[in-house]
Each structure stands twice: as C-alpha cells, then as structure tokens.
Write an enzyme that holds these catalytic residues in place. Structure first.
Site, PDB file in Angstrom:
ATOM      1  N   TYR A 127      59.775  13.806 -49.246  1.00 20.97           N
ATOM      2  CA  TYR A 127      61.134  14.247 -48.928  1.00 20.97           C
ATOM      3  C   TYR A 127      62.096  13.777 -50.024  1.00 20.97           C
ATOM      4  O   TYR A 127      62.910  14.562 -50.528  1.00 20.97           O
ATOM      5  CB  TYR A 127      61.537  13.684 -47.569  1.00 20.97           C
ATOM      6  CG  TYR A 127      62.927  14.033 -47.111  1.00 20.97           C
ATOM      7  CD1 TYR A 127      63.231  15.311 -46.664  1.00 20.97           C
ATOM      8  CD2 TYR A 127      63.941  13.074 -47.086  1.00 20.97           C
ATOM      9  CE1 TYR A 127      64.508  15.628 -46.221  1.00 20.97           C
ATOM     10  CE2 TYR A 127      65.215  13.380 -46.643  1.00 20.97           C
ATOM     11  CZ  TYR A 127      65.492  14.659 -46.208  1.00 20.97           C
ATOM     12  OH  TYR A 127      66.750  14.974 -45.771  1.00 20.97           O
ATOM     13  N   SER A 165      70.596  14.935 -49.464  1.00 25.77           N
ATOM     14  CA  SER A 165      70.485  13.769 -48.588  1.00 25.77           C
ATOM     15  C   SER A 165      70.821  12.544 -49.423  1.00 25.77           C
ATOM     16  O   SER A 165      70.755  12.591 -50.661  1.00 25.77           O
ATOM     17  CB  SER A 165      69.044  13.647 -48.059  1.00 25.77           C
ATOM     18  OG  SER A 165      68.814  12.402 -47.451  1.00 25.77           O
TER      19      SER A 165
END
Length: 264
Positions: free
Chosen positions: A154, A141
């Site tokens: 995350y 990401s």
C-alpha cells in the site's frame, strides 16, 4: 482561490467512505457529479441520498481494468459535456507483513491504487488540455509520505502516486492544469475492514486507530478546502499528520515512534 460550486466533477470510489462523503458535500454545492465504483447498487443508494439527483450520473467502473479507461472517459464526458475535476479516490488498503504477503497481493495493490489511477488520469488529460483547464485531485495517504509495518504494498503504491502526479503538475501547469494530492491519516471508514491480507482476502475487521479517526464528512470538507485553495498537497487527520514533518526533519525518530505504536 478556486470556487468549486457548480463545477462538473468525476469521483471514483464513490460508493462508500470518503468518496460517498465527497458526493454529498459537493451535491450541496450544486455540482454536477459523475460517481463511479464497481458496486452499482451502492452507487444507486448514494445517488438516492443526494439533494439534486438530476445532477448525479452513475458510471460503473473497475479502476483496475485499465483497458477500458479511454472508453469510460468518453462516456463520462458525454454525461454533462465536460469534466472540470477528476477526483481519484478509488483504492484499497493492506494489513500484512512483507514475509507473509503473496506477490499477487502487491500486484493488486499497484493495479488498483496506482496503475488504475494513472490510466484514468492519462485518459482524461487530453480533455483537460483541449479545454485549457482541469484539476486532478488524487487521494493518496499519509502512507504516501512515510511507511508503516503491515502496509508495504500500500505504501509503495501511494508513494508512486506522488512521483507521477508531481511530474504531471510540472509538465502541464502551462496548460492550465492543477494537481492536488490529498493525504488522509486515520479516517473512520471501512478501509481497514476491506484491507487485503497476505493471502489477498479482506481483513473483515476494523482497527482501533481507524475507528478513532476523524469522520469521512470532516475529511470531505478538508478535501474541498484544499481543492479550492489549489494546494499541491494536503495532510488530513489528527496528530498523525504531523508525522510528515517528523519524517522530513527527524527520520530516525519517526522510525522509532512508528515501531512503538500498534499499527495493525
């Protein structure tokens, strides 16, 4: 330049979102696909939507169950006799402040996004070494390159992926093995709806940034381009992808910019 057409590819997290879009795009390239996720019925739906169903094999998998990684790899290899690419796409996001997040949530984020991916990749690695080739494609990401509020666990897991796979590339380039890290920004999927809150429950609603993101189909096309070009890293999205360069050269500026954006 590597052509992906006709190759044997294992995709995790293939029951929805980017993984589903990749399945359809690679099916059109006559690839032999092993598609994995926890939700068996959704995998069956994805397979039924493919043009070449005979080239699609379903392998149910909970990526967080690291104890079954080796047996699942053996099962995957038995489907078509080999694996040319492993696309590590399975993962889960987060929407909660650090102060409000139970440590069990941080652990789950690491188990799913980092340790599960690492365990599966390490189990596939001997197969790639034996064959003298192989390509790990790991969907990280933009949060693996810089941070954002409400995504601490995350971000931590995605940053960890970069450290591990950069080293894997260094250690096994000599064995003909490639590594590509994919860093999507805002992609219009259910990632925000499924994101964990501080208590560990799903958020169950989308956010404006995700809804306004690029389509999963366009993301899949960009991922395939990056794979074929054997890129080390690929940043995918709209203007948010340029934050990687702002972080590199003007970290304090990016800090201020992120704090001024509604990122929930």
């Amino acid at each position: 330049m590597t052509k992906i057409d006709g190759k044997t590819i294992w995709i995790t997290g293939a029951s929805s979102g980017i993984g589903e879009a990749l399945t359809y795009a690679l099916d059109k390239k006559n690839c032999k696909l092993i598609i994995s996720a926890r939700r068996l019925q959704e995998l069956k739906r994805v397979k039924a939507n493919c043009l070449n169903e005979n080239n699609i094999s379903i392998l149910e998998l909970d990526i967080a169950d690291i104890d079954v990684a080796k047996s699942k790899v053996n099962e995957a290899i038995s489907k078509f006799g080999q694996i040319d690419f492993l696309i590590n796409n399975a993962g889960i996001s987060q929407r909660s402040l650090i102060i409000d997040t139970d440590i069990a949530v941080d652990k789950k984020l690491m188990d799913v996004n980092y340790l599960g991916t690492v365990a599966l990749s390490k189990a596939v690695l001997p197969h790639f070494i034996k064959g003298g080739s192989g390509h790990f494609v790991t969907v990280s990401s933009l949060m693996g390159k810089f941070g954002s509020p409400y995504r601490s666990g995350y971000c931590g897991a995605k940053h960890a992926l970069h450290g591990f796979f950069d080293v894997l590339r260094m250690e096994h380039e000599k064995d003909g093995i490639a590594v590509t890290l994919i860093c999507p920004g805002f992609i219009n999927t259910n990632v925000a709806k499924n994101a964990l809150t501080g208590s560990g429950n799903a958020q169950e609603h989308n956010d404006t940034a995700t809804e306004n993101g690029i389509s999963a189909e366009l993301c899949a096309k960009e991922i395939i381009k990056a794979i074929e070009r054997r890129k080390y890293e690929a940043y995918i999205g709209r203007k948010e992808k340029f934050a990687v360069y702002v972080k590199r050269f003007f970290p304090k500026l990016l800090h201020r910019l992120v704090l001024n954006i509604d990122v929930r």
